[in-house]
Design a protein around this motif. Structure first.
Motif, PDB file in Angstrom:
ATOM      1  N   THR A 150       0.857  -1.185   0.000  1.00 48.69           N
ATOM      2  CA  THR A 150       0.000   0.000   0.000  1.00 48.69           C
ATOM      3  C   THR A 150       0.891   1.232   0.000  1.00 48.69           C
ATOM      4  OG1 THR A 150      -0.116   0.110   2.410  1.00 48.69           O
ATOM      5  CG2 THR A 150      -1.825  -1.184   1.280  1.00 48.69           C
ATOM      6  N   ALA A 151       0.348   2.363  -0.401  1.00 47.83           N
ATOM      7  CA  ALA A 151       1.114   3.607  -0.448  1.00 47.83           C
ATOM      8  C   ALA A 151       1.662   3.955   0.932  1.00 47.83           C
ATOM      9  CB  ALA A 151       0.238   4.733  -0.980  1.00 47.83           C
ATOM     10  N   HIS A 152       0.911   3.627   1.977  1.00 52.34           N
ATOM     11  CA  HIS A 152       1.328   3.928   3.340  1.00 52.34           C
ATOM     12  C   HIS A 152       2.568   3.137   3.757  1.00 52.34           C
ATOM     13  CE1 HIS A 152       0.874   5.314   7.422  1.00 52.34           C
ATOM     14  NE2 HIS A 152       0.930   4.066   7.853  1.00 52.34           N
ATOM     15  N   GLU A 153       2.789   1.950   3.173  1.00 52.41           N
ATOM     16  CA  GLU A 153       3.921   1.088   3.527  1.00 52.41           C
ATOM     17  C   GLU A 153       5.210   1.449   2.794  1.00 52.41           C
ATOM     18  OE1 GLU A 153       1.617  -3.090   4.467  1.00 52.41           O
ATOM     19  OE2 GLU A 153       2.105  -2.617   2.387  1.00 52.41           O
ATOM     20  N   LEU A 154       5.120   2.272   1.750  1.00 47.16           N
ATOM     21  CA  LEU A 154       6.302   2.598   0.955  1.00 47.16           C
ATOM     22  C   LEU A 154       7.216   3.558   1.702  1.00 47.16           C
ATOM     23  CD1 LEU A 154       4.699   2.974  -2.568  1.00 47.16           C
ATOM     24  CD2 LEU A 154       6.088   1.090  -1.726  1.00 47.16           C
ATOM     25  N   ARG A 155       8.526   3.363   1.550  1.00 51.27           N
ATOM     26  CA  ARG A 155       9.549   4.178   2.188  1.00 51.27           C
ATOM     27  C   ARG A 155      10.538   4.645   1.119  1.00 51.27           C
ATOM     28  NH1 ARG A 155       6.480   4.751   5.690  1.00 51.27           N
ATOM     29  NH2 ARG A 155       6.191   3.361   7.429  1.00 51.27           N
ATOM     30  N   PRO A 156      11.299   5.706   1.400  1.00 44.90           N
ATOM     31  CA  PRO A 156      12.329   6.109   0.441  1.00 44.90           C
ATOM     32  C   PRO A 156      13.274   4.946   0.143  1.00 44.90           C
ATOM     33  CG  PRO A 156      12.008   7.823   2.083  1.00 44.90           C
ATOM     34  CD  PRO A 156      11.189   6.640   2.523  1.00 44.90           C
ATOM     35  N   GLY A 157      13.574   4.766  -1.137  1.00 46.44           N
ATOM     36  CA  GLY A 157      14.428   3.654  -1.559  1.00 46.44           C
ATOM     37  C   GLY A 157      13.641   2.538  -2.204  1.00 46.44           C
ATOM     38  N   ASN A 158      12.316   2.436  -1.916  1.00 52.57           N
ATOM     39  CA  ASN A 158      11.489   1.425  -2.566  1.00 52.57           C
ATOM     40  C   ASN A 158      11.310   1.788  -4.036  1.00 52.57           C
ATOM     41  OD1 ASN A 158       9.449   1.166   0.356  1.00 52.57           O
ATOM     42  ND2 ASN A 158      10.927  -0.323  -0.328  1.00 52.57           N
ATOM     43  N   VAL A 159      11.166   0.768  -4.866  1.00 55.82           N
ATOM     44  CA  VAL A 159      10.932   0.984  -6.293  1.00 55.82           C
ATOM     45  C   VAL A 159       9.564   0.417  -6.634  1.00 55.82           C
ATOM     46  CG1 VAL A 159      11.758   0.512  -8.631  1.00 55.82           C
ATOM     47  CG2 VAL A 159      13.386   0.872  -6.780  1.00 55.82           C
ATOM     48  N   ILE A 160       8.746   1.229  -7.306  1.00 57.70           N
ATOM     49  CA  ILE A 160       7.389   0.807  -7.679  1.00 57.70           C
ATOM     50  C   ILE A 160       7.218   0.922  -9.185  1.00 57.70           C
ATOM     51  CG2 ILE A 160       6.353   1.394  -5.462  1.00 57.70           C
ATOM     52  CD1 ILE A 160       5.357   4.010  -6.730  1.00 57.70           C
TER      53      ILE A 160
END
Length: 187
Positions: A3-13
């Motif tokens: 989910t958007a809430h779980e994403l952190r800097p460094g993640n790739v989507i």
């Protein structure tokens, strides 16, 4: 899927068939409405950036990329150089680090995860908790004990964060790298 809430800097989507690295996230919660996540994204194929907003529960395809445990080596403007256990060096552009660059200092011993896309180092994920020394903060004000009193402090590397009133210059503190918040005084 994350989910958007779980994403952190460094993640790739993956958005519309294009890979994007998350450089910065900011979550806003309001009373009755769902959480809103503002993100700064960088296109991995065209080196362009954009800022966009998602609902906190929007699902996104998280791309699983190759990751290596590395240590910070040195800064060669505009690249940060990291080294793995076999002494291979990897250059990461400073803009790909986002807010993490505030916590990277010479001689840091924490292990970072360098993320690769098609053989190119694209981002660095710091450990969730790091310890840094406070290089300057104002002394505590006497008698100000009502509630949780906070004050600004400058840490190694020059970043300024908000710390508890009892923290003094020279103290070592623990910082949450995901939020940039003071956690506790380190022993």
């Amino acid at each position: 899927m994350k989910t958007a809430h779980e994403l952190r800097p460094g993640n790739v989507i993956m958005l519309d068939g294009t890979p994007w690295v998350v450089q910065k996230t900011e979550t806003t919660r309001s009373g009755r409405n769902a959480a809103i996540v503002k993100m700064k994204l960088k296109n991995l194929l065209q080196d362009s950036t954009t800022e966009t907003t998602f609902k906190g529960d929007d699902k996104m395809e998280d791309i699983i990329l190759e990751r290596l445990d590395c240590t910070y080596s040195y800064y060669a403007d505009p690249m940060y150089v990291f080294m793995d256990s076999e002494y291979n060096q990897y250059d990461v552009e400073s803009e790909n680090l986002g807010d993490a660059s505030a916590f990277i200092v010479d001689g840091m011993e924490e292990i970072c995860q360098v993320t690769f896309y098609e053989g190119k180092a694209i981002s660095v994920e710091l450990p969730t908790s790091i310890t840094r020394e406070v290089t300057y903060t104002e002394p505590a004000a006497r008698g100000d004990t009502s509630g949780k009193v906070m004050k600004p402090a400058t840490i190694e590397g020059g970043a300024t964060i908000t710390v508890a009133e009892f923290v003094k210059t020279g103290d070592k503190i623990e910082i949450d790298t995901r939020t940039g918040e003071f956690k506790k005084r380190a022993s």
